[in-house]
Design an enzyme around this catalytic site. Structure first.
Site, mmCIF file in Angstrom:
data_model
loop_
_atom_site.group_PDB
_atom_site.id
_atom_site.type_symbol
_atom_site.label_atom_id
_atom_site.label_comp_id
_atom_site.label_asym_id
_atom_site.label_seq_id
_atom_site.Cartn_x
_atom_site.Cartn_y
_atom_site.Cartn_z
ATOM 1 N N ARG A 23 35.889 -14.120 64.593
ATOM 2 C CA ARG A 23 34.841 -13.122 64.360
ATOM 3 C C ARG A 23 35.414 -11.713 64.311
ATOM 4 O O ARG A 23 35.078 -10.927 63.425
ATOM 5 C CB ARG A 23 33.753 -13.222 65.423
ATOM 6 C CG ARG A 23 32.921 -14.492 65.297
ATOM 7 C CD ARG A 23 31.913 -14.631 66.423
ATOM 8 N NE ARG A 23 32.619 -14.648 67.696
ATOM 9 C CZ ARG A 23 32.225 -14.010 68.794
ATOM 10 N NH1 ARG A 23 31.122 -13.302 68.803
ATOM 11 N NH2 ARG A 23 32.920 -14.076 69.895
ATOM 12 N N ASN A 41 29.140 -16.866 66.294
ATOM 13 C CA ASN A 41 29.388 -18.264 66.613
ATOM 14 C C ASN A 41 28.081 -19.028 66.570
ATOM 15 O O ASN A 41 27.040 -18.516 66.977
ATOM 16 C CB ASN A 41 29.997 -18.399 68.012
ATOM 17 C CG ASN A 41 31.438 -17.949 68.075
ATOM 18 O OD1 ASN A 41 32.138 -17.896 67.066
ATOM 19 N ND2 ASN A 41 31.900 -17.620 69.257
#
Length: 94
Positions: A23, A41
């Protein structure tokens, strides 16, 4: 000079993509490309990425997502259209 075309897409990245700075690395890539959106996520182990901005920059991000950062392993990448309005301002991770 060619006209800039805006586009948006939602990506679902599967593989070893959580716990490997996926990320954060995606946020860095998106910022470098001038894209806005988010990376987060999912409970099933995938990462969802929504990105919007210049269509050429979006394609560059899509290519990067096929491999991700060094410690990631991308097994599958799915893409679907998204609304520009869903991207918000800037690029965030959650």
């Amino acid at each position: 000079m060619p006209e800039r075309t805006e586009s948006a897409a939602r990506f679902y990245v599967a593989g070893k993509v959580q716990g490997v700075f996926f990320r954060a690395s995606t946020r860095e890539q998106a910022a470098r490309l001038g894209l806005r959106g988010y990376a987060r996520n999912l409970a099933d182990g995938r990462v969802e990425v929504l990105a919007a901005g210049d269509a050429a920059a979006l394609e560059t991000l899509a290519e990067w997502l096929r491999h991700g950062p060094p410690h990631a392993r991308v097994d599958a990448l799915a893409r679907e259209p998204a609304r520009m309005d869903d991207a918000g301002d800037g690029f965030v991770t959650s």
